[in-house]
Design a protein around this motif. Structure first.
Motif, PDB file in Angstrom:
ATOM      1  N   ILE A  90       0.830  -1.207   0.000  1.00  9.38           N
ATOM      2  CA  ILE A  90       0.000   0.000   0.000  1.00  9.38           C
ATOM      3  C   ILE A  90       0.866   1.259   0.000  1.00  9.38           C
ATOM      4  CG2 ILE A  90      -1.645   1.355   1.354  1.00  9.38           C
ATOM      5  CD1 ILE A  90      -2.857  -1.278   2.321  1.00  9.38           C
ATOM      6  N   LEU A  91       1.894   1.276   0.859  1.00  8.74           N
ATOM      7  CA  LEU A  91       2.745   2.459   0.952  1.00  8.74           C
ATOM      8  C   LEU A  91       3.562   2.670  -0.318  1.00  8.74           C
ATOM      9  CD1 LEU A  91       3.994   2.232   4.647  1.00  8.74           C
ATOM     10  CD2 LEU A  91       2.286   3.790   3.697  1.00  8.74           C
ATOM     11  N   ASN A  92       3.853   1.596  -1.033  1.00  9.84           N
ATOM     12  CA  ASN A  92       4.574   1.733  -2.301  1.00  9.84           C
ATOM     13  C   ASN A  92       3.696   2.348  -3.383  1.00  9.84           C
ATOM     14  OD1 ASN A  92       6.994   0.703  -1.382  1.00  9.84           O
ATOM     15  ND2 ASN A  92       6.506  -1.408  -1.947  1.00  9.84           N
ATOM     16  N   MET A  93       2.375   2.238  -3.212  1.00  7.37           N
ATOM     17  CA  MET A  93       1.436   2.748  -4.208  1.00  7.37           C
ATOM     18  C   MET A  93       0.852   4.105  -3.832  1.00  7.37           C
ATOM     19  SD  MET A  93      -0.650  -0.821  -4.866  1.00  7.37           S
ATOM     20  CE  MET A  93      -1.913   0.028  -5.823  1.00  7.37           C
ATOM     21  N   ARG A  94       1.012   4.490  -2.573  1.00  6.85           N
ATOM     22  CA  ARG A  94       0.339   5.697  -2.084  1.00  6.85           C
ATOM     23  C   ARG A  94       1.337   6.779  -1.700  1.00  6.85           C
ATOM     24  NH1 ARG A  94      -5.589   5.332  -1.800  1.00  6.85           N
ATOM     25  NH2 ARG A  94      -5.974   3.129  -2.197  1.00  6.85           N
ATOM     26  N   HIS A  95       0.835   8.000  -1.699  1.00  4.83           N
ATOM     27  CA  HIS A  95       1.599   9.145  -1.236  1.00  4.83           C
ATOM     28  C   HIS A  95       1.650   9.101   0.288  1.00  4.83           C
ATOM     29  CE1 HIS A  95       2.967  13.184  -0.584  1.00  4.83           C
ATOM     30  NE2 HIS A  95       1.816  13.581  -0.091  1.00  4.83           N
ATOM     31  N   CYS A  96       2.857   9.075   0.868  1.00  6.47           N
ATOM     32  CA  CYS A  96       2.959   9.065   2.340  1.00  6.47           C
ATOM     33  C   CYS A  96       4.044  10.028   2.798  1.00  6.47           C
ATOM     34  CB  CYS A  96       3.212   7.652   2.864  1.00  6.47           C
ATOM     35  SG  CYS A  96       4.800   6.941   2.408  1.00  6.47           S
ATOM     36  N   ASN A  97       4.009  11.229   2.254  1.00 11.30           N
ATOM     37  CA  ASN A  97       5.005  12.249   2.582  1.00 11.30           C
ATOM     38  C   ASN A  97       4.655  12.911   3.916  1.00 11.30           C
ATOM     39  OD1 ASN A  97       7.226  13.887   2.287  1.00 11.30           O
ATOM     40  ND2 ASN A  97       6.138  15.401   1.043  1.00 11.30           N
ATOM     41  N   ILE A  98       4.794  12.135   4.999  1.00 11.01           N
ATOM     42  CA  ILE A  98       4.452  12.639   6.324  1.00 11.01           C
ATOM     43  C   ILE A  98       5.676  13.279   6.976  1.00 11.01           C
ATOM     44  CG2 ILE A  98       2.677  10.879   6.644  1.00 11.01           C
ATOM     45  CD1 ILE A  98       4.645   9.407   8.513  1.00 11.01           C
ATOM     46  N   ASP A  99       5.431  14.235   7.875  1.00 12.84           N
ATOM     47  CA  ASP A  99       6.533  14.785   8.660  1.00 12.84           C
ATOM     48  C   ASP A  99       6.296  14.634  10.156  1.00 12.84           C
ATOM     49  OD1 ASP A  99       4.636  16.720   9.187  1.00 12.84           O
ATOM     50  OD2 ASP A  99       5.551  18.229   7.906  1.00 12.84           O
ATOM     51  N   SER A 100       5.143  14.027  10.520  1.00 14.74           N
ATOM     52  CA  SER A 100       4.871  13.746  11.927  1.00 14.74           C
ATOM     53  C   SER A 100       3.933  12.547  12.026  1.00 14.74           C
ATOM     54  CB  SER A 100       4.248  14.962  12.624  1.00 14.74           C
ATOM     55  OG  SER A 100       3.023  15.323  12.006  1.00 14.74           O
ATOM     56  N   ALA A 101       3.958  11.899  13.184  1.00 10.91           N
ATOM     57  CA  ALA A 101       3.103  10.735  13.411  1.00 10.91           C
ATOM     58  C   ALA A 101       2.702  10.695  14.877  1.00 10.91           C
ATOM     59  CB  ALA A 101       3.828   9.449  13.030  1.00 10.91           C
ATOM     60  N   VAL A 102       1.438  10.397  15.138  1.00  9.93           N
ATOM     61  CA  VAL A 102       0.944  10.325  16.511  1.00  9.93           C
ATOM     62  C   VAL A 102       0.319   8.955  16.760  1.00  9.93           C
ATOM     63  CG1 VAL A 102       0.565  12.811  16.625  1.00  9.93           C
ATOM     64  CG2 VAL A 102      -1.327  11.320  15.984  1.00  9.93           C
ATOM     65  N   CYS A 103       0.572   8.434  17.933  1.00 14.06           N
ATOM     66  CA  CYS A 103       0.098   7.107  18.334  1.00 14.06           C
ATOM     67  C   CYS A 103      -0.771   7.283  19.580  1.00 14.06           C
ATOM     68  CB  CYS A 103       1.298   6.217  18.629  1.00 14.06           C
ATOM     69  SG  CYS A 103       0.905   4.563  19.210  1.00 14.06           S
ATOM     70  N   ILE A 104      -2.047   6.939  19.460  1.00 21.85           N
ATOM     71  CA  ILE A 104      -3.005   7.199  20.533  1.00 21.85           C
ATOM     72  C   ILE A 104      -3.587   5.898  21.080  1.00 21.85           C
ATOM     73  CG2 ILE A 104      -5.096   8.464  21.179  1.00 21.85           C
ATOM     74  CD1 ILE A 104      -4.729  10.087  18.575  1.00 21.85           C
ATOM     75  N   GLY A 105      -3.443   5.678  22.384  1.00 12.41           N
ATOM     76  CA  GLY A 105      -4.201   4.639  23.056  1.00 12.41           C
ATOM     77  C   GLY A 105      -3.750   3.209  22.859  1.00 12.41           C
ATOM     78  N   ILE A 106      -2.432   2.952  22.829  1.00 10.89           N
ATOM     79  CA  ILE A 106      -1.998   1.561  22.672  1.00 10.89           C
ATOM     80  C   ILE A 106      -1.865   0.847  24.013  1.00 10.89           C
ATOM     81  CG2 ILE A 106      -0.821   1.994  20.492  1.00 10.89           C
ATOM     82  CD1 ILE A 106       1.847   1.871  22.048  1.00 10.89           C
ATOM     83  N   GLY A 107      -1.946   1.561  25.110  1.00 10.09           N
ATOM     84  CA  GLY A 107      -1.835   0.918  26.417  1.00 10.09           C
ATOM     85  C   GLY A 107      -0.386   0.773  26.864  1.00 10.09           C
ATOM     86  N   SER A 108      -0.221   0.239  28.079  1.00 10.91           N
ATOM     87  CA  SER A 108       1.116   0.117  28.654  1.00 10.91           C
ATOM     88  C   SER A 108       1.881  -1.054  28.047  1.00 10.91           C
ATOM     89  CB  SER A 108       1.027  -0.069  30.170  1.00 10.91           C
ATOM     90  OG  SER A 108       2.304  -0.327  30.712  1.00 10.91           O
ATOM     91  N   LEU A 109       3.167  -0.831  27.862  1.00 10.44           N
ATOM     92  CA  LEU A 109       4.062  -1.851  27.319  1.00 10.44           C
ATOM     93  C   LEU A 109       4.809  -2.597  28.421  1.00 10.44           C
ATOM     94  CD1 LEU A 109       5.573   0.733  24.870  1.00 10.44           C
ATOM     95  CD2 LEU A 109       3.970  -1.042  24.161  1.00 10.44           C
ATOM     96  N   SER A 110       4.655  -2.143  29.659  1.00 13.23           N
ATOM     97  CA  SER A 110       5.479  -2.697  30.737  1.00 13.23           C
ATOM     98  C   SER A 110       4.712  -3.138  31.975  1.00 13.23           C
ATOM     99  CB  SER A 110       6.522  -1.648  31.161  1.00 13.23           C
ATOM    100  OG  SER A 110       5.877  -0.501  31.707  1.00 13.23           O
ATOM    101  N   ARG A 111       3.443  -2.786  32.083  1.00 17.30           N
ATOM    102  CA  ARG A 111       2.684  -3.194  33.276  1.00 17.30           C
ATOM    103  C   ARG A 111       2.587  -4.717  33.354  1.00 17.30           C
ATOM    104  NH1 ARG A 111      -0.198   1.071  35.867  1.00 17.30           N
ATOM    105  NH2 ARG A 111      -0.132   2.998  34.643  1.00 17.30           N
ATOM    106  N   ASP A 112       2.446  -5.207  34.552  1.00 18.31           N
ATOM    107  CA  ASP A 112       2.441  -6.652  34.797  1.00 18.31           C
ATOM    108  C   ASP A 112       1.068  -7.234  34.477  1.00 18.31           C
ATOM    109  OD1 ASP A 112       3.142  -9.167  35.499  1.00 18.31           O
ATOM    110  OD2 ASP A 112       3.326  -8.790  37.663  1.00 18.31           O
TER     111      ASP A 112
END
Length: 286
Positions: A90-112
């Protein structure tokens, strides 16, 4: 287009919501009645644990270095998945000239808790898209990346910093512009649209499917109160966007299944801007 009312796809894992005190809710898989309390996960009396409270402790012995090791192992496994190959195509076929990226709500990576692996897989996809977009555009300034989730621990923050991802406690939407990649798996629609996507026009969005009619899902009073606004926001979002449903992810069904990617169609956007400029010119000359 994704705006057509529809039932969810077959095999979709049932999602429940993690209520937080920060004013937004993360949609999870198979979890219920979780909370992140300001009193460290205890009840109002300060002595009893809240039933189903999000664990406050990190995995024993876990360090940023070990967390990086876990992450890189998942990255290696990711490369051979059908979803990774689809995203590359998809990225090879599409325009993806981004200069920023935001990641919202993935949860904790380290909690037990067992669900940290789901969070790590979600992070793998985010980093993969950013990396591929950077390699395509060869931006000298790079791509600025941000993440926000009330469940993040200090260890999460340290680890994400090693990936050049800046953690924000609030206001991540302020980093969204027309050249931003927005990633949100899975913040519910009645929070995602009015809190994060309202007034925003990101180039690329990956996350929940965006609809133009949420009536079948507006059952609670809180959702009903936001139904009209979210329907309008959904319709506006879909006007100049193409939609691609991502393939099933077999390595962790609860992590990535059911997500959709949206790209802004640049030609339609330019046409709309031209029409708006023409309209404004007519009004000024009237």
């Amino acid at each position: 287009m994704g705006g057509q009312g529809r039932t969810r796809g077959r095999g979709r894992v049932k999602r429940k919501e993690v209520e937080t005190e920060d004013g937004w809710t993360v949609v999870t898989h198979g979890l219920s009645n979780l909370s992140i309390g300001k009193d460290g996960g205890k009840s109002g009396c300060g002595s009893e644990k809240v039933a189903g409270a999000l664990p406050t402790d990190v995995v024993q012995g876990l360090t940023a270095e070990k967390l990086m090791g876990d992450f890189k192992k998942l990255q290696e496994r990711w490369e051979d998945t059908s979803m990774a190959k689809q995203i590359e195509e998809i990225l090879n076929m599409r325009h993806c000239n981004i200069d920023s990226a935001v990641c919202i709500g993935i949860g904790s990576l380290s909690r037990d808790w067992a669900h940290r692996w789901r969070s790590l897989w979600q992070l793998v996809l985010f980093v993969d898209v950013v990396t591929r977009c950077k390699s395509k555009t060869r931006r000298e300034a790079g791509v600025k990346t941000y993440a926000q989730d009330p469940a993040f621990t200090p260890l999460d923050v340290t680890f994400l910093k090693e990936l050049d991802i800046e953690v924000t406690e609030t206001g991540i939407e302020n980093h969204m512009v027309e050249t931003t990649f927005v990633y949100s798996p899975f913040v519910d629609w009645y929070l995602l649209l009015p809190l994060f996507l309202k007034g925003k026009d990101p180039l690329l969005y990956v996350g929940n499917e965006v609809l133009d009619d949420y009536t079948p899902y507006g059952q609670s009073q809180e959702k009903k109160a936001k139904l009209e606004e979210c329907n309008k926001l959904g319709k506006d979002f879909l006007v100049v966007r193409d939609r691609v449903k991502l393939k099933e992810f077999d390595l962790h069904a609860n992590a990535l299944n059911g997500m959709v990617a949206y790209w802004r169609r640049e030609e339609d956007l330019e046409e709309m801007k031209e029409d708006m400029r023409a309209k404004n010119g007519e009004e000024e000359g009237a």
